[in-house]
Design an enzyme around this catalytic site. Structure first.
Site, mmCIF file in Angstrom:
data_model
loop_
_atom_site.group_PDB
_atom_site.id
_atom_site.type_symbol
_atom_site.label_atom_id
_atom_site.label_comp_id
_atom_site.label_asym_id
_atom_site.label_seq_id
_atom_site.Cartn_x
_atom_site.Cartn_y
_atom_site.Cartn_z
ATOM 1 C CE1 TYR A 1 -3.772 2.387 0.506
ATOM 2 C CE2 TYR A 1 -2.568 3.229 2.405
ATOM 3 C CZ TYR A 1 -3.604 3.344 1.492
ATOM 4 O OH TYR A 1 -4.466 4.406 1.578
ATOM 5 C CG ASP B 1 5.595 3.644 1.115
ATOM 6 O OD1 ASP B 1 5.848 4.294 2.153
ATOM 7 O OD2 ASP B 1 4.443 3.437 0.694
ATOM 8 C CE LYS C 1 0.631 4.811 8.445
ATOM 9 N NZ LYS C 1 0.727 4.200 7.124
#
Ligand SMILES: *Cc1c(COP(=O)(O)O)cnc(C)c1O
Length: 429
Positions: A144, A239, A267
């Protein structure tokens, strides 16, 4: 446990917000029941609207690595607020956090801040395309990279939890430029590179996958990708929205010793405020506007509150590097405890773990890619999730999510968690 007020709030929310939530992974569609509504959080605990106290294993899906409402982070945000919350004009703080991030992460010279991981990945791919003057990208099934169009092809996390790995609304034109490889399978990548010679701008990957549960790269896999990229003038994009500043101060690049060309963050880097970032060597980053032709912008990018939270978070981590080791030990302790309970009860399971990321799949065979992860998405997972929740332990409400431990979590909390599992483990037979 009673969730009366949460359920009432959820019913009200559904009238005004699609599905009652502002991000699908918060809904309990995959496990059944109504989501709990949180009133407040402190350290390792969530307090819901029915005044239940829950041990939190999602840590806001990663950011709260120091625990909730960490005093230094709270103080930085409160202090910063008094001097204005947004200017749309540069501040000294942006350079402070950029300098610190560049010093912590291997192989990067420059970093640009955005407002989410989605934005970071979307911009990283545009930069890779602008730099290489090529169109196609390779991603991996089950990874994702946020919800921008190019990535909603066999995406992990909420996209697959809710049964739409390929989202309607993504045009065929966009989809044709995203090529799909299999995690931990270098041949699948080599084949795509061969078939699309000279057309591939970048390979984007979660170097440790966290959006199909936690999945570790096999030995040599990331090194192999690096080699393929070098041989074919393809950029390697890591990522690290989930893993950056979590698995090590310098993320997976540092932990596993493989360097990417562009790295994305989110995050943890925002300290609990909405922040993303992407970074690389000057040669690549200088292609961004205003220095270069690749356009990228944001009214609230580098927002002072977000930068204050992120900077304080990174500084705490950088100055207290033993946190990473202590998190690793706690997570190993959880791993051993859970494995013992499940083994003693003869329940088929796979626990994958690295540092403070861990997940359980209820299946027999090793979980190493999207296909094998899907085997563990079964009724047992629902029983497991609700069994834990009813005993005051909040786990991710999907088999396709990793848990994120935080530094506030105590060994007593972990003992409580393991005991909770042993109380209902027979229901998993
Ligand atoms: C969470 C996540 C994203 C998306 O970040 P948002 O801030 O939710 O947009 C991208 N990539 C990975 C690996 C993630 O875990």
């Amino acid at each position: 446990m009673i969730y009366k007020r949460s359920s009432a709030l959820f019913n009200e929310a559904k009238k005004y917000i699609p599905g009652g939530v502002n991000s699908p992974v918060r809904a309990f569609n995959a496990v059944g029941g109504d989501p709990i509504f949180v009133k407040k959080a402190k350290g390792a605990y969530l307090y819901d609207e029915d005044d239940n106290k829950l041990i939190d294993y999602i840590s806001s899906w990663g950011p709260m690595i120091l625990g909730h409402a960490h005093p230094a982070v709270v103080k930085a945000i409160v202090e910063r607020t008094k001097d204005g919350t947004s200017f749309g004009i540069p501040t000294a703080l942006e350079t402070e956090i950029a300098k610190l991030a560049v010093s912590m992460v291997p192989g990067i010279d420059k970093i640009r801040f955005v407002n989410s991981g989605t934005e970071a990945c979307m911009s990283a791919v545009r930069l890779a395309r602008g730099y290489t003057k090529k169109d196609k990208i390779i991603k991996f099934a089950g990874c994702y990279h946020g919800h921008s169009d190019s990535f909603l092809i066999q995406a992990g996390s909420g996209a697959v939890t809710f049964g739409e790995p390929n989202s309607p609304g993504v045009t065929k034109g966009t989809a044709k430029d995203t090529l799909l490889a299999h995690y931990n399978n270098l041949e699948s990548v080599e084949k795509l590179v061969e078939e699309n010679k000279g057309d591939i701008a970048c390979i984007i990957i979660e170097p440790v996958a966290g959006n199909m549960g936690c999945i570790l790269p096999k030995k040599g896999f990331l090194e192999g990708l690096r080699q393929i990229c070098d041989n074919n003038e393809i950029l390697l994009v890591f990522d690290e929205v989930m893993t950056g500043f979590r698995l090590a101060p310098g993320g997976v690049q540092e932990l596993l010793g493989v360097e990417a060309d562009i790295v994305t963050f989110g995050k943890v880097v925002g300290g609990g405020l909405p922040v993303g970032a992407f970074a690389g060597k000057s040669d690549i980053m200088n292609h961004l506007s205003p220095d270069g032709p690749v356009y990228q912008a944001g009214t609230l990018s580098g927002n002072p509150l977000a930068m204050a939270a992120g900077y304080t978070m990174l500084k705490e981590l950088n100055n207290n590097r033993e946190i990473f080791e202590s998190l690793d030990k706690k997570t190993a302790y959880l791993h051993e405890g859970m494995a013992k309970v499940l083994n003693d009860a003869n329940i088929d399971h796979q626990i994958n773990r690295i540092g403070s990321m861990i997940s359980i799949h209820f299946c027999k065979d090793p979980v190493m890619d999207f296909e094998t992860a899907a085997h563990g998405n079964n009724p047992k997972f629902k029983t497991y999730f609700h069994g834990m929740l009813d005993r005051g332990v909040y786990m991710p409400p999907s088999a396709f999510e990793s848990y994120f431990l935080n530094d506030a979590l105590s060994y007593e909390d972990i003992d409580h968690t393991v005991n909770a599992l042993s109380e209902f483990v027979h229901e998993l037979k």
